[in-house]
Motif scaffolding. Sequence first.
Motif, PDB file in Angstrom:
ATOM      1  N   MET A   1       0.814  -1.200   0.000  1.00  0.00           N
ATOM      2  CA  MET A   1       0.000   0.000   0.000  1.00  0.00           C
ATOM      3  C   MET A   1       0.854   1.259   0.000  1.00  0.00           C
ATOM      4  O   MET A   1       0.456   2.292  -0.512  1.00  0.00           O
ATOM      5  CB  MET A   1      -0.933  -0.012   1.221  1.00  0.00           C
ATOM      6  CG  MET A   1      -2.090  -0.967   1.087  1.00  0.00           C
ATOM      7  SD  MET A   1      -3.204  -0.627  -0.307  1.00  0.00           S
ATOM      8  CE  MET A   1      -2.742  -1.883  -1.460  1.00  0.00           C
ATOM      9  N   GLY A   2       2.029   1.167   0.601  1.00  0.00           N
ATOM     10  CA  GLY A   2       2.917   2.319   0.605  1.00  0.00           C
ATOM     11  C   GLY A   2       3.279   2.739  -0.808  1.00  0.00           C
ATOM     12  O   GLY A   2       3.370   3.927  -1.115  1.00  0.00           O
ATOM     13  N   THR A   5       0.364   4.566  -2.359  1.00  0.00           N
ATOM     14  CA  THR A   5       0.288   5.910  -1.810  1.00  0.00           C
ATOM     15  C   THR A   5       1.334   6.815  -2.450  1.00  0.00           C
ATOM     16  O   THR A   5       1.062   7.970  -2.772  1.00  0.00           O
ATOM     17  CB  THR A   5       0.509   5.878  -0.285  1.00  0.00           C
ATOM     18  OG1 THR A   5      -0.433   4.969   0.294  1.00  0.00           O
ATOM     19  CG2 THR A   5       0.315   7.250   0.333  1.00  0.00           C
ATOM     20  N   TRP A   6       2.538   6.280  -2.654  1.00  0.00           N
ATOM     21  CA  TRP A   6       3.619   7.073  -3.250  1.00  0.00           C
ATOM     22  C   TRP A   6       3.290   7.443  -4.691  1.00  0.00           C
ATOM     23  O   TRP A   6       3.488   8.564  -5.121  1.00  0.00           O
ATOM     24  CB  TRP A   6       4.913   6.280  -3.192  1.00  0.00           C
ATOM     25  CG  TRP A   6       6.080   7.014  -3.767  1.00  0.00           C
ATOM     26  CD1 TRP A   6       6.812   8.018  -3.201  1.00  0.00           C
ATOM     27  CD2 TRP A   6       6.661   6.800  -5.069  1.00  0.00           C
ATOM     28  NE1 TRP A   6       7.804   8.435  -4.055  1.00  0.00           N
ATOM     29  CE2 TRP A   6       7.740   7.710  -5.207  1.00  0.00           C
ATOM     30  CE3 TRP A   6       6.369   5.930  -6.114  1.00  0.00           C
ATOM     31  CZ2 TRP A   6       8.518   7.759  -6.350  1.00  0.00           C
ATOM     32  CZ3 TRP A   6       7.151   5.985  -7.255  1.00  0.00           C
ATOM     33  CH2 TRP A   6       8.209   6.899  -7.373  1.00  0.00           C
ATOM     34  N   ARG A  11      -3.542   9.380   0.300  1.00  0.00           N
ATOM     35  CA  ARG A  11      -3.777   8.265   1.202  1.00  0.00           C
ATOM     36  C   ARG A  11      -5.026   7.499   0.777  1.00  0.00           C
ATOM     37  O   ARG A  11      -5.951   8.062   0.202  1.00  0.00           O
ATOM     38  CB  ARG A  11      -3.903   8.766   2.633  1.00  0.00           C
ATOM     39  CG  ARG A  11      -2.575   9.242   3.208  1.00  0.00           C
ATOM     40  CD  ARG A  11      -2.732   9.770   4.610  1.00  0.00           C
ATOM     41  NE  ARG A  11      -3.593  10.948   4.629  1.00  0.00           N
ATOM     42  CZ  ARG A  11      -4.034  11.519   5.747  1.00  0.00           C
ATOM     43  NH1 ARG A  11      -3.714  11.012   6.922  1.00  0.00           N
ATOM     44  NH2 ARG A  11      -4.803  12.583   5.692  1.00  0.00           N
ATOM     45  N   ASP A  35      -1.142  -4.707   6.182  1.00  0.00           N
ATOM     46  CA  ASP A  35      -0.554  -3.461   6.686  1.00  0.00           C
ATOM     47  C   ASP A  35      -0.762  -3.318   8.189  1.00  0.00           C
ATOM     48  O   ASP A  35       0.118  -2.827   8.905  1.00  0.00           O
ATOM     49  CB  ASP A  35      -1.144  -2.262   5.949  1.00  0.00           C
ATOM     50  CG  ASP A  35      -0.640  -2.162   4.516  1.00  0.00           C
ATOM     51  OD1 ASP A  35       0.326  -2.884   4.189  1.00  0.00           O
ATOM     52  OD2 ASP A  35      -1.195  -1.382   3.739  1.00  0.00           O
ATOM     53  N   THR A  68      -0.154   6.783   7.642  1.00  0.00           N
ATOM     54  CA  THR A  68       0.891   6.984   6.633  1.00  0.00           C
ATOM     55  C   THR A  68       0.358   6.632   5.249  1.00  0.00           C
ATOM     56  O   THR A  68       0.623   7.328   4.266  1.00  0.00           O
ATOM     57  CB  THR A  68       2.122   6.115   6.955  1.00  0.00           C
ATOM     58  OG1 THR A  68       2.599   6.445   8.250  1.00  0.00           O
ATOM     59  CG2 THR A  68       3.217   6.328   5.925  1.00  0.00           C
ATOM     60  N   ASN A  69      -0.401   5.549   5.165  1.00  0.00           N
ATOM     61  CA  ASN A  69      -0.912   5.074   3.882  1.00  0.00           C
ATOM     62  C   ASN A  69      -2.424   5.209   3.724  1.00  0.00           C
ATOM     63  O   ASN A  69      -2.925   5.225   2.596  1.00  0.00           O
ATOM     64  CB  ASN A  69      -0.541   3.604   3.666  1.00  0.00           C
ATOM     65  CG  ASN A  69       0.949   3.392   3.562  1.00  0.00           C
ATOM     66  OD1 ASN A  69       1.680   4.270   3.119  1.00  0.00           O
ATOM     67  ND2 ASN A  69       1.414   2.230   3.983  1.00  0.00           N
ATOM     68  N   TYR A  70      -3.143   5.264   4.854  1.00  0.00           N
ATOM     69  CA  TYR A  70      -4.602   5.244   4.791  1.00  0.00           C
ATOM     70  C   TYR A  70      -5.205   6.540   5.334  1.00  0.00           C
ATOM     71  O   TYR A  70      -4.682   7.126   6.282  1.00  0.00           O
ATOM     72  CB  TYR A  70      -5.158   4.060   5.592  1.00  0.00           C
ATOM     73  CG  TYR A  70      -4.829   2.722   4.984  1.00  0.00           C
ATOM     74  CD1 TYR A  70      -5.671   2.126   4.048  1.00  0.00           C
ATOM     75  CD2 TYR A  70      -3.662   2.046   5.345  1.00  0.00           C
ATOM     76  CE1 TYR A  70      -5.363   0.894   3.484  1.00  0.00           C
ATOM     77  CE2 TYR A  70      -3.346   0.816   4.781  1.00  0.00           C
ATOM     78  CZ  TYR A  70      -4.196   0.247   3.859  1.00  0.00           C
ATOM     79  OH  TYR A  70      -3.894  -0.963   3.306  1.00  0.00           O
TER      80      TYR A  70
END
Length: 199
Positions: A1-2, A5-6, A11, A35, A68-70
């Motif tokens: 997921m990171g 997101t990137w 997010r 995650d 961070t991701n969500y």
Amino acid sequence: MGKVTWVTNDRIPIGYDEQYRAAPTAEQHNALAHDIGHVVRTFCPMLWKSWKTMPKETKITVRSQLSTNYNLGHMDEDKFAYVNRLFSERYKQWKSNLHQWFEEFDDPQVALEEGCPKELEDRQDSWVWLCDHFTDPTYVNAKANKINREKKTILHHLGSRPFSYRMEARQKEGSKFPEIDVFGDVYVRPGNEFDTPRS
């Protein structure tokens, strides 16, 4: 997921389907569960018997690592309960993994002094607490009861994925009896299939 997101520079919103009482798709459910497992292993103090008994403030701190991701904003009661359930499952699984690691040592004192897993090297207090917990008579008796339950002939052995996902997959495969097939997938271990009825 990171990586997602990137790439998207945004997010990921946490979806929820009332029918599944989980994420709308198995892929989203698996990604979120993965995650959350990472967050538990990396950031969560292991100082309580279960996620349920953990102080509310600590839960909030641990859950915030997902941000961070969500996108955790605007989570309603159902989404919160779903995410909380996944945290509880992952906490339980991680604690079980750590207990298996602890049992690799013949002497609890050696486990305490030399056996700290690398994931807990910066959280030594968690390993000290766990070693004490794993030798507590109450916990030892609970483990014995679990072993007895595992002697039952019908056991759930395919993880936490909701049955509704499995049913949907079986229907897509063209199953005429998805309920029976899912029961077999989840409870019948290979080599222990029931005898087919005689005609």
